[in-house]
Design an enzyme around this catalytic site. Structure first.
Site, PDB file in Angstrom:
ATOM      1  N   LYS A 252     -29.392  67.543  38.195  1.00 53.30           N
ATOM      2  CA  LYS A 252     -30.487  68.126  37.046  1.00 53.30           C
ATOM      3  C   LYS A 252     -29.786  67.980  35.880  1.00 53.30           C
ATOM      4  CE  LYS A 252     -31.953  71.547  40.499  1.00 53.30           C
ATOM      5  NZ  LYS A 252     -31.864  72.959  41.290  1.00 53.30           N
TER       6      LYS A 252
ATOM      7  N   ASP B 229     -37.785  77.697  37.137  1.00 52.53           N
ATOM      8  CA  ASP B 229     -37.914  77.513  38.683  1.00 52.53           C
ATOM      9  C   ASP B 229     -39.236  78.085  38.963  1.00 52.53           C
ATOM     10  OD1 ASP B 229     -36.057  75.986  39.809  1.00 52.53           O
ATOM     11  OD2 ASP B 229     -34.575  77.745  39.693  1.00 52.53           O
TER      12      ASP B 229
ATOM     13  N   GLN C  37     -28.757  78.304  40.012  1.00 55.58           N
ATOM     14  CA  GLN C  37     -28.847  77.437  41.165  1.00 55.58           C
ATOM     15  C   GLN C  37     -28.459  78.529  42.494  1.00 55.58           C
ATOM     16  OE1 GLN C  37     -29.233  74.330  41.594  1.00 55.58           O
ATOM     17  NE2 GLN C  37     -29.346  74.610  43.563  1.00 55.58           N
TER      18      GLN C  37
END
Ligand code: NAP
Length: 278
Positions: free
Chosen positions: A49, A116, A93
């Site tokens: 990422k 997200d 994460q």
């Protein structure tokens, strides 16, 4: 023989577009990437990422916290990042160590920085079709289907898997494009028969060799979201690729299919976050 859907190429195009827009409008965009503990897979995802951020011209700020971090400490960091004007997107994460309740953390992230799209506010917006952020993996799948030129409206689509992260939002995005959608799960009866109805079949189960040729209609578009390890510890999807490619019209490989799209869509969401924050 199916045509391979090239996730690397499609994801590169998405990242190029993000980069071009950022350069054109001289935007300064920051993404906070929070990782807690020593999960190897999480470290690989976070590194990928960060690399994508570099490619797109987005500044990434990594916050690597020790395994024993408390929920309180992580909530405090989220509060700080919510207030930070240089941070447009916050990515925590998953999975988190067991002493931390993931839901509490997700709900604390400002919905405007929730790149997200896991926050209940953003999930609700996806349901009603009025959204800024789309969950990265299902949004990536939609891009892949679009890249084939396949018309989605009116098609029979079957999604195997009903997780909050993949299956459910996947079904919703297909529905928003006027597909007739069936969601399957571990209690579904006659799974193979249901799957054979699909013009577009999306598998998000997490089991190698799960989708076999007898579950696939001739000419179907087959999207493999699964990320599994085979007996030789090689990365593989849910689909028995060697058999199914003979029946499908289009198929995604693993690796090189849905995986790269997820990260590209995260970049797109981070740009969107900057836009909606003004
Ligand atoms: P998950 O939360 O474990 O969900 C798996 C789903 O599969 C569940 O809904 C489960 O049904 C269903 N399932 C399990 N066994 C089944 C069976 N025998 N028949 C029918 N359905 C069955 O997994 P997830 O987070 O959605 O992820 C799914 C896969 O996608 C994993 O391999 C994951 O690594 C991968 N993934 C890839 C990306 C990417 O970027 N490529 C991103 C996210 C996830 P129940 O609900 O009834 O248990």
């Amino acid at each position: 023989m199916a045509i391979l859907i090239d996730g690397k190429a499609v994801s590169q195009k998405v990242k190029d577009e993000v980069r071009a827009e950022i350069e054109r409008d001289k935007l300064s965009i920051g993404l906070a990437v929070v990782i807690v503990g020593n999960n190897q897979a999480s470290r690989v995802y976070v590194n990928n990422k960060k690399k994508a951020c570099e490619v797109c011209g987005i500044k990434s700020f990594e916050y690597a916290l020790p395994e024993e971090t408390t929920e309180e400490e992580l909530l405090e960091l989220v509060d700080t990042l919510n207030e930070d004007k240089n941070i447009n997107g916050i990515l925590v994460q998953l999975p988190l160590p067991k002493q931390i309740n993931e839901e509490h953390i997700i709900e604390r992230i400002s919905p405007l920085k929730d790149v997200d799209a896991f926050h209940a506010t953003n999930v609700g917006k996806i349901m009603i079709g009025n959204y800024a952020f789309l969950p990265c993996t299902p949004a990536g799948v939609m891009e892949l289907i679009h890249s084939t030129g396949t018309e989605i409206s009116g098609k029979e689509c079957v999604v195997i898997g009903r997780s909050n992260i993949v299956g459910k939002p996947m079904a919703m995005l297909l529905l928003h494009e006027n597909a007739t959608v069936t969601i399957c799960h571990s209690r579904t009866k006659d799974l193979a028969e249901v799957c054979r109805r699909a013009d577009i079949l999306v598998s998000a189960v997490g089991k190698a060799d799960f989708v076999t040729a007898d579950m696939v209609k001739e000419g179907a578009v087959v999207i493999d979201v699964g990320m599994n390890r085979d007996a030789d510890n090689k990365l593989c999807g849910d689909v028995r690729f060697d058999e199914v490619e003979k029946k499908a019209s289009y198929i995604t490989p693993v690796p090189g299919g849905v995986g790269p799209m997820t990260i590209a869509m995260l970049m797109k969401n981070t740009l969107m976050a900057k836009r909606i924050q003004g």
